[in-house]
Scaffold this motif. Structure first.
Motif, PDB file in Angstrom:
ATOM      1  N   GLU A  98      10.102  -7.741   7.701  1.00 49.96           N
ATOM      2  CA  GLU A  98      10.011  -7.412   9.113  1.00 49.96           C
ATOM      3  C   GLU A  98      10.683  -8.453   9.968  1.00 49.96           C
ATOM      4  OE1 GLU A  98       7.947  -4.330  10.477  1.00 49.96           O
ATOM      5  OE2 GLU A  98       6.804  -6.021  11.261  1.00 49.96           O
ATOM      6  N   ASN A 115       2.443  -5.172  11.356  1.00 49.71           N
ATOM      7  CA  ASN A 115       3.779  -5.366  11.947  1.00 49.71           C
ATOM      8  C   ASN A 115       3.689  -6.394  13.059  1.00 49.71           C
ATOM      9  OD1 ASN A 115       3.514  -2.103  11.541  1.00 49.71           O
ATOM     10  ND2 ASN A 115       5.406  -2.980  10.752  1.00 49.71           N
ATOM     11  N   TYR A 116       4.845  -6.911  13.444  1.00 48.18           N
ATOM     12  CA  TYR A 116       4.868  -7.777  14.612  1.00 48.18           C
ATOM     13  C   TYR A 116       4.490  -6.947  15.836  1.00 48.18           C
ATOM     14  CZ  TYR A 116       7.243 -11.630  12.255  1.00 48.18           C
ATOM     15  OH  TYR A 116       7.568 -12.681  11.445  1.00 48.18           O
ATOM     16  N   HIS A 156      15.192 -13.152  12.113  1.00 52.08           N
ATOM     17  CA  HIS A 156      14.920 -14.561  11.883  1.00 52.08           C
ATOM     18  C   HIS A 156      16.146 -15.403  12.155  1.00 52.08           C
ATOM     19  CE1 HIS A 156      11.225 -13.101  10.041  1.00 52.08           C
ATOM     20  NE2 HIS A 156      11.961 -12.224   9.401  1.00 52.08           N
ATOM     21  N   ASP A 185      11.893 -13.658  15.570  1.00 57.29           N
ATOM     22  CA  ASP A 185      10.492 -13.787  15.182  1.00 57.29           C
ATOM     23  C   ASP A 185      10.178 -15.082  14.453  1.00 57.29           C
ATOM     24  OD1 ASP A 185      11.086 -10.479  14.799  1.00 57.29           O
ATOM     25  OD2 ASP A 185       9.358 -11.114  15.993  1.00 57.29           O
ATOM     26  N   ARG A 206       6.066  -6.286   0.286  1.00 59.97           N
ATOM     27  CA  ARG A 206       6.156  -5.077   1.096  1.00 59.97           C
ATOM     28  C   ARG A 206       7.570  -4.810   1.532  1.00 59.97           C
ATOM     29  NH1 ARG A 206       3.739  -5.936   6.932  1.00 59.97           N
ATOM     30  NH2 ARG A 206       5.349  -4.384   7.303  1.00 59.97           N
ATOM     31  N   SER A 247       7.310 -20.004   7.710  1.00 60.96           N
ATOM     32  CA  SER A 247       8.077 -19.315   8.742  1.00 60.96           C
ATOM     33  C   SER A 247       7.762 -17.818   8.764  1.00 60.96           C
ATOM     34  CB  SER A 247       9.566 -19.536   8.525  1.00 60.96           C
ATOM     35  OG  SER A 247       9.912 -19.163   7.212  1.00 60.96           O
ATOM     36  N   GLU A 276      -0.890 -17.402   6.475  1.00 61.37           N
ATOM     37  CA  GLU A 276      -1.235 -18.825   6.550  1.00 61.37           C
ATOM     38  C   GLU A 276      -2.411 -19.056   7.483  1.00 61.37           C
ATOM     39  OE1 GLU A 276       2.087 -17.746   6.653  1.00 61.37           O
ATOM     40  OE2 GLU A 276       1.857 -18.166   4.501  1.00 61.37           O
ATOM     41  N   ARG A 329       2.600  -9.680   1.898  1.00 63.16           N
ATOM     42  CA  ARG A 329       3.725  -9.941   2.798  1.00 63.16           C
ATOM     43  C   ARG A 329       5.026 -10.046   2.028  1.00 63.16           C
ATOM     44  NH1 ARG A 329       3.740 -15.485   5.846  1.00 63.16           N
ATOM     45  NH2 ARG A 329       3.636 -16.110   3.674  1.00 63.16           N
TER      46      ARG A 329
END
Lengths: 341, 432
Positions: free
Chosen positions: B196, A5-6, B199, B342, A133, B191, A81, A130
């Motif tokens: 989550e 998570n962030y 944006h 984010d 999910r 990006s 990335e 990513r």
């Protein structure tokens, strides 16, 4: 756990990315590590700008500056990335330009089930996770038992184990397994003989159809794969390659040589044969050496089973179970019509 | 993914050989033009995606109108006809325009009279002097060309991001700011869009393609929102609508006018003013309509019936009539911006510098940004400016190269025509 998570703050056990002078480095945030003798010592990460005491990262904010003994850097949260650029290579990996195209060509959105073989170093796998999910899933296979194990451990450490199942399996020989029969929305193959994997892909893809993609460095592999795709009922088969060039931006000051004064007899003797002034441009220059080829991407759609058609194989193809064994059989494959029975 | 049938009111893709067309299926008994033909879509409602239909000519000779009939599979011309006799090379074949014995009008009569493309093509082959002297490859190429012309099958597909991108780029790349599929794919990954986070997208005219792309990568159960800023009223968003997003996913996208949103953030007011209609180059009716509503809110005396309702903010249906959706979207968007986002994606027609510098403060530290522009120079200038500031890192200016291949036994080579333009991306990370 820093891939899940962030996050605002760095925790012990996170993998973080150190950005230093246009370079990225992955660091595992453990205050102590084992040295060659097996003893626990202070984890100090050496860089060209000095040493970084990894312990000091714990509790810092992502995006903040870190002091090194001879300079500073910044700490970033890892993304797929950044991971592709910094991960330890166990095999040749796929980079972001190809990864990006693969994700779009496979029509992947959150919730999809995608099958990947081989796992390799997990570069593409992180990006697949990513994309699908939280409710989708990635099933990834590698025939090398150590690599499969390292991948499993890595996904666990990165906090992604809920979204991926990494297994040791030779999928070209054994298929993807009964539990994946008609479960996948997409299948991706990065293997030396992907054409032998095409029938297994058909078995794994849902009844409603799905997408297929194969990454192959050599054109011969692509030719065999395309022929098998057609025989197995795929449609919209297409092969492409993508490359990314980085443009170096700089300010260029160029000398200006004035020649117009020569039209008239001048007082100055002898004449100054030098550039007299300067002009400045912001320029973009192309690199001298740049990647010219990574691999060919072959993509195709497997339509729903009610519309699927299989081309009749020649008698020799049916016996072998392989579409083509050697180059000379390519001609035979072209003459499919004449051998129809 | 859950329901695979064609529904009225949704967008569909009609595919004929390699040609794909995006179409909104409005009424069961409607028509669509595909190339030079007009197809009546009666009968496709409720059929499954990937269904194949045969085009049946309607009535009149030489008319290009067709009905559709569900069929099991399309017939492949090369398989049907089967090549038997061929030559070794073309040394004795002369291109004098006289190899086909039938005249143009005879051929078009033949087209009308025949029910199968293979019949037409077999007749053409029989009446050709040179066909049997051509090499096998040349014969196949001839058949492929005829198949393209006389193919009478279409397939109905469900629109998705990949197909929509290809169709819009091929139709008119300037309508999507020249964003080719490879560049679009990188905008999504660079990006770090996922289910989550919140944006931020600034887009001044890609026909909704970028919003569709980012929203599709966020998914319908996305935890955050996509703040989609644009100048003026969003009149063109074909790509976004063509994705057939359900309302849950569609509502994750807060489309707001950039002026209103920023004003809301900094000044706390939530109205458009007359001034903006002069500033914006786009002029459309929708804009005028919202201005009228806004006037009514400001001057309640103008319409007596609205005064008593004004006090009851909890009365949703009447408030919605009073305060249009953009009002709520604006407030919601400014909340998201105040809490910071984010990632930041910009694809503007205007110079990217101001836009980027104004939106940069809304991005959390450690997060990435992606700026797209059709030509390199504005991004090069922005690069030089940003290089000297301390709050961005890892600046990269890139562009992409893409080539398609023809893969056939003994005839594999890159395709003869290539697309050379894909715009430029400036990416980097935001620092504290």
């Amino acid at each position: 756990m820093s891939f899940r998570n962030y996050k605002e703050k760095i925790d012990e056990g996170d993998t973080v990315i150190l950005y230093l002078c246009n370079n990225f480095f992955a660091i595992e945030v453990k205050p102590e590590i084992k040295n060659k003798k097996g003893e626990l010592i202070e984890n100090v990460y050496q860089t060209t700008f000095g040493a970084l005491k990894v312990r000091n990262l714990i509790g810092s904010n992502y995006g903040s500056k870190v002091e090194l003994s001879k300079g500073w850097g910044h700490i970033l949260q890892p993304t797929p990335e950044l991971w592709s650029l910094t991960l330890p290579h166990r095999t040749q990996i796929i980079y972001t330009p190809d990864i990006s195209m693969i994700l779009l060509q496979l029509d992947l959105v959150p919730g999809c089930v995608v099958v990947e073989a081989g796992t390799g170093s997990g570069s593409l796998t992180h990006a697949l996770i990513r994309r699908v999910r939280p409710h989708g899933h990635v099933y990834t296979f590698d025939f090398h038992d150590h690599r499969a194990k390292v991948a499993q451990e890595e996904f666990q450490e990165h906090g992604l184990a809920d979204f991926v199942t990494a297994r040791h399996r030779d999928v070209l020989a054994e298929g993807f397994g009964d539990d994946l029969k008609e479960k996948a929305d997409a299948v991706f193959l990065d293997l030396p003989k992907p054409w032998t994997g095409v029938p297994h892909a058909v078995a794994a893809i849902k009844n409603d159809g799905g997408r297929f993609c194969s990454f192959s460095p050599c054109i011969e592999q692509v030719q065999r794969t395309c022929l098998t795709l057609e025989q197995q009922g795929f449609q919209d088969i297409s092969t492409m390659e993508v490359l990314q060039s980085e443009i170096k931006v700089s300010r260029k000051t160029v000398p200006v040589r004035d020649l117009s004064f020569l039209k008239h007899k001048g007082s100055e003797n002898p004449v100054e044969e030098k550039p007299s002034s300067e002009k400045t441009y912001v320029v973009g220059t192309w690199p001298h050496s740049t990647p010219g080829h990574t691999g060919y991407l072959t993509v195709a759609t497997l339509p729903p089973s009610f519309i699927r058609r299989k081309l009749k194989l020649t008698k020799s193809e049916e016996c072998n179970g392989n579409p083509i064994e050697e180059d000379k059989n390519l001609d035979e494959a072209m003459a499919v019509d004449e051998n129809k029975f | 993914m859950c329901d695979n049938t064609v529904k009225v009111g949704e967008y569909i893709v009609i595919q004929k050989q390699n040609y794909k067309k995006l179409h909104k299926f409005n009424k069961p008994n409607s028509s669509v033009s595909v190339g030079k033909d007009t197809l009546n879509l009666n009968g496709i409602e409720g059929t499954k995606f990937f269904s194949t239909f045969k085009m049946i000519s309607r009535g009149k000779k030489r008319s290009k109108e067709f009905d559709l009939e569900l069929t099991a599979e399309a017939v492949n011309l090369i398989e049907e006809i089967g090549l038997k006799v061929s030559g070794a090379d073309n040394r004795n074949i002369y291109d004098d325009g006289r190899s086909q014995k039938l005249s143009a009008s005879e051929i078009s009569d033949l087209t009308y009279d025949s029910t199968k493309a293979s019949d037409i093509v077999e007749t053409l082959i029989t009446n050709s002097n040179t066909f049997h002297n051509k090499t096998e490859f040349s014969q196949e190429k001839y058949l492929k060309k005829k198949e393209k012309k006389y193919f009478e099958y279409i397939q109905i597909l469900r629109p998705n991001l990949r197909i929509i991108t290809e169709i819009l780029y091929r139709l008119d790349s300037s309508k999507v700011q020249g964003i080719r599929i490879d560049t679009l794919s990188q905008i999504i990954t660079l990006s770090n869009i996922s289910n989550e986070g919140n944006h931020l997208l600034y887009d001044s005219g890609s026909n909704g393609l970028l919003a569709a792309a980012l929203l599709s990568a966020m998914g319908s159960e996305a935890k955050g929102k996509l703040v989609h800023m644009h100048p003026g009223n969003m009149s063109q968003k074909q790509a976004l609508l063509a994705m057939n997003f359900d309302s849950e996913q569609f509502n994750k996208c807060l489309s707001v006018n950039v002026y209103s949103a920023l004003r809301q953030v900094y000044q706390g007011c939530d109205t458009h003013t007359q001034k903006e209609t002069v500033l914006e180059s786009e002029c459309n009716l929708k804009r005028k309509a919202t201005d009228e509503i806004e006037h009514e809110i400001k001057i309640p005396k103008l319409d007596d019936s609205q005064i008593p309702i004004k006090d009851h903010d909890t009365d949703e249906s009447n408030v919605a009539k009073k305060k249009p959706k953009w009002h709520f979207d604006n407030i919601a968007a400014s909340e998201v911006l105040k809490n910071k986002v984010d990632s930041l994606v910009i694809a503007s027609k205007e110079d990217p510098q101001n836009i980027f510098l104004e939106l940069l403060p809304f991005v959390k530290p450690g997060r990435q940004f992606v700026i797209y522009y059709t030509v390199a120079e504005p991004l090069q200038n922005l690069y030089m400016i940003l290089k000297s500031t301390s709050n961005v890192a890892a600046l990269r200016l890139t562009c992409n190269w893409m080539r398609n291949y023809q893969i056939l036994p003994e005839r594999t080579h890159p395709e003869v025509m290539m697309n050379g333009s894909s715009g430029f991306l400036l990416t980097g990370y935001v620092l504290k």
